[in-house]
Design a protein around this motif. Structure first.
Motif, PDB file in Angstrom:
ATOM      1  N   LYS A 102       0.813  -1.128  -0.179  1.00  0.00           N
ATOM      2  CA  LYS A 102      -0.082  -0.098  -0.049  1.00  0.00           C
ATOM      3  C   LYS A 102       0.836   1.296  -0.048  1.00  0.00           C
ATOM      4  N   VAL A 103       1.985   1.196   0.705  1.00  0.00           N
ATOM      5  CA  VAL A 103       2.977   2.369   0.666  1.00  0.00           C
ATOM      6  C   VAL A 103       3.488   2.628  -0.835  1.00  0.00           C
ATOM      7  N   ALA A 104       3.890   1.621  -1.246  1.00  0.00           N
ATOM      8  CA  ALA A 104       4.282   1.328  -2.813  1.00  0.00           C
ATOM      9  C   ALA A 104       3.263   2.256  -3.450  1.00  0.00           C
ATOM     10  N   ARG A 105       1.951   1.694  -3.536  1.00  0.00           N
ATOM     11  CA  ARG A 105       0.995   2.402  -4.239  1.00  0.00           C
ATOM     12  C   ARG A 105       0.677   3.693  -4.038  1.00  0.00           C
ATOM     13  N   LEU A 106       0.764   4.152  -2.648  1.00  0.00           N
ATOM     14  CA  LEU A 106       0.446   5.341  -2.437  1.00  0.00           C
ATOM     15  C   LEU A 106       1.444   6.652  -2.900  1.00  0.00           C
ATOM     16  N   VAL A 113      11.186   4.748  -1.333  1.00  0.00           N
ATOM     17  CA  VAL A 113      12.687   4.466  -0.547  1.00  0.00           C
ATOM     18  C   VAL A 113      13.525   5.466  -1.331  1.00  0.00           C
ATOM     19  N   PRO A 114      14.116   6.308  -0.484  1.00  0.00           N
ATOM     20  CA  PRO A 114      15.421   7.074  -1.247  1.00  0.00           C
ATOM     21  C   PRO A 114      16.576   5.863  -1.641  1.00  0.00           C
ATOM     22  N   PRO A 115      17.396   6.734  -2.491  1.00  0.00           N
ATOM     23  CA  PRO A 115      18.325   5.601  -2.961  1.00  0.00           C
ATOM     24  C   PRO A 115      19.360   4.982  -1.888  1.00  0.00           C
ATOM     25  N   GLU A 116      19.651   5.840  -1.095  1.00  0.00           N
ATOM     26  CA  GLU A 116      20.591   5.623   0.052  1.00  0.00           C
ATOM     27  C   GLU A 116      19.993   4.196   0.988  1.00  0.00           C
ATOM     28  N   LEU A 117      18.760   3.938   0.990  1.00  0.00           N
ATOM     29  CA  LEU A 117      18.074   2.931   1.710  1.00  0.00           C
ATOM     30  C   LEU A 117      17.624   1.898   0.794  1.00  0.00           C
ATOM     31  N   ARG A 118      17.817   2.001  -0.464  1.00  0.00           N
ATOM     32  CA  ARG A 118      17.308   0.794  -1.174  1.00  0.00           C
ATOM     33  C   ARG A 118      18.024  -0.668  -0.788  1.00  0.00           C
ATOM     34  N   GLY A 119      19.132  -0.228  -0.594  1.00  0.00           N
ATOM     35  CA  GLY A 119      20.098  -1.691  -0.036  1.00  0.00           C
ATOM     36  C   GLY A 119      19.386  -2.252   1.140  1.00  0.00           C
ATOM     37  N   THR A 177       9.641  15.288   6.020  1.00  0.00           N
ATOM     38  CA  THR A 177       9.028  14.467   6.796  1.00  0.00           C
ATOM     39  C   THR A 177       8.123  13.301   6.336  1.00  0.00           C
ATOM     40  N   GLU A 178       7.635  13.563   5.348  1.00  0.00           N
ATOM     41  CA  GLU A 178       6.614  12.534   4.766  1.00  0.00           C
ATOM     42  C   GLU A 178       7.351  11.323   4.451  1.00  0.00           C
ATOM     43  N   THR A 179       8.593  11.493   3.918  1.00  0.00           N
ATOM     44  CA  THR A 179       9.701  10.320   3.624  1.00  0.00           C
ATOM     45  C   THR A 179       9.846   9.714   5.023  1.00  0.00           C
ATOM     46  N   ALA A 180      10.453  10.412   5.893  1.00  0.00           N
ATOM     47  CA  ALA A 180      10.740  10.017   7.154  1.00  0.00           C
ATOM     48  C   ALA A 180       9.453   9.195   7.839  1.00  0.00           C
ATOM     49  N   VAL A 181       8.327   9.575   7.635  1.00  0.00           N
ATOM     50  CA  VAL A 181       7.262   8.713   8.250  1.00  0.00           C
ATOM     51  C   VAL A 181       7.158   7.408   7.316  1.00  0.00           C
ATOM     52  N   ASP A 182       7.118   7.415   6.127  1.00  0.00           N
ATOM     53  CA  ASP A 182       7.103   6.586   5.126  1.00  0.00           C
ATOM     54  C   ASP A 182       8.243   5.434   5.759  1.00  0.00           C
ATOM     55  N   ILE A 183       9.398   5.527   5.813  1.00  0.00           N
ATOM     56  CA  ILE A 183      10.597   4.694   6.132  1.00  0.00           C
ATOM     57  C   ILE A 183      10.186   4.345   7.571  1.00  0.00           C
ATOM     58  N   THR A 184       9.880   5.212   8.548  1.00  0.00           N
ATOM     59  CA  THR A 184       9.558   4.570   9.891  1.00  0.00           C
ATOM     60  C   THR A 184       8.512   3.554   9.860  1.00  0.00           C
ATOM     61  N   LEU A 185       7.505   3.775   8.949  1.00  0.00           N
ATOM     62  CA  LEU A 185       6.243   2.688   9.113  1.00  0.00           C
ATOM     63  C   LEU A 185       6.811   1.586   8.388  1.00  0.00           C
ATOM     64  N   LEU A 186       7.563   1.555   7.139  1.00  0.00           N
ATOM     65  CA  LEU A 186       7.831   0.591   6.646  1.00  0.00           C
ATOM     66  C   LEU A 186       8.866  -0.644   7.255  1.00  0.00           C
ATOM     67  N   GLY A 187       9.674   0.200   7.973  1.00  0.00           N
ATOM     68  CA  GLY A 187      10.993  -0.521   8.931  1.00  0.00           C
ATOM     69  C   GLY A 187       9.956  -1.306   9.726  1.00  0.00           C
ATOM     70  N   ARG A 188       8.931  -0.567  10.481  1.00  0.00           N
ATOM     71  CA  ARG A 188       8.012  -1.192  11.475  1.00  0.00           C
ATOM     72  C   ARG A 188       7.567  -2.625  10.815  1.00  0.00           C
ATOM     73  N   TYR A 189       7.037  -2.518   9.693  1.00  0.00           N
ATOM     74  CA  TYR A 189       6.225  -3.544   8.974  1.00  0.00           C
ATOM     75  C   TYR A 189       7.110  -4.726   8.944  1.00  0.00           C
ATOM     76  N   TYR A 190       8.302  -4.484   8.394  1.00  0.00           N
ATOM     77  CA  TYR A 190       9.364  -5.517   8.304  1.00  0.00           C
ATOM     78  C   TYR A 190       9.696  -6.409   9.579  1.00  0.00           C
ATOM     79  N   GLU A 191       9.945  -5.374  10.764  1.00  0.00           N
ATOM     80  CA  GLU A 191      10.180  -5.887  11.746  1.00  0.00           C
ATOM     81  C   GLU A 191       9.075  -6.802  12.488  1.00  0.00           C
ATOM     82  N   ARG A 192       8.111  -6.171  12.402  1.00  0.00           N
ATOM     83  CA  ARG A 192       6.715  -6.617  13.080  1.00  0.00           C
ATOM     84  C   ARG A 192       6.395  -8.388  12.204  1.00  0.00           C
TER      85      ARG A 192
END
Length: 231
Positions: A102-106, A113-119, A177-192
């Motif tokens: 859903k984040v990808a679609r949004l 994902v910024p280029p430096e975080l793709r890896g 900030t929008e990117t920071a929120v996206d990355i924070t949520l995405l990281g949480r999804y993988y961790e959970r």
């Protein structure tokens, strides 16, 4: 009657393993959609989540029937009751893959994902796929050692999650900030996602031994999913 009963128990285990394959596919495709900004792939993940939900319902109904009609005891009782909890964990893993999609679609046509975080996200996707596929093997074989391996794999996911958090909260964070929120949520999804795999592994240990592991006492309950939207 006893043969049919044990066939139904085997069917529950087989369905749980099938759920892990579906969850693995969902997170793998969601990660690709996220990194490639592939909206069609993201939509396919979102739509396919219904199949995982249906599998959970099938397992729960079969488990209720066995409890009512066969009155299992000892290890068989643990199998039936715990299978319902495991189906819930795996179903939630599918939900988390859907959240990534859903984040990808949004953010389409851009990548969230910024280029430096793709890896980092590519590695998180690989760990997620590995850990859920191991879940399927642990369920099928009732492997205690395999369950312990999953706990170690979760440590790798936690380390990646911490790295993301440190980058997002750094004073040198270069994005909005929008990117920071996206990355924070995405990281949480993988961790959970990985946490639920650990929960499944702990439940397998309980089926085999009748004893909880060091952390198999509700530490991975759904209350921790408050940061992950259900919709």
């Amino acid at each position: 009657m006893r043969k049919a009963y044990h066939e139904e128990l085997d069917r529950i285990a087989e369905s749980l393993v099938e759920m892990t394959h579906l969850a693995a596919s969902a997170m793998t495709r969601a990660t690709t959609a996220l990194l490639d900004a592939d909206v069609h792939l993201a939509d396919s993940v979102i739509t396919a989540d219904a199949e995982i939900d249906a599998k959970r319902e099938e397992i729960d109904l079969l488990s209720f029937d066995l409890l009512a009609l066969q009155q299992p005891v000892a290890t068989d009782l643990r199998v039936v009751v715990t299978s319902m909890r495991m189906s819930s964990d795996i179903e939630r893993m599918g939900d988390l893959a859907r959240h990534v999609a859903k984040v990808a679609r949004l953010r389409y046509p851009a990548s969230a994902v910024p280029p430096e975080l793709r890896g980092t996200f590519r590695e998180m996707g690989q760990v997620a796929e590995l850990i859920v596929e191991k879940c399927g093997s642990v369920i099928a074989r009732r492997s205690i050692e395999g369950a312990r391996e999953i706990e170690r794999d979760d440590d790798a996911m936690d380390a990646l999650h911490r790295d993301l958090f440190e980058q997002v909260t750094s004073k040198d964070w270069p994005h909005d900030t929008e990117t920071a929120v996206d990355i924070t949520l995405l990281g949480r999804y993988y961790e959970r996602f990985a946490d639920h795999a650990v929960s499944v592994a702990e439940r397998v240990v309980w089926i085999v031994t009748g004893e909880w592991g060091n952390e198999a006492n509700g530490s991975h309950e759904d209350a921790e999913d408050a940061a992950s939207p259900k919709g």
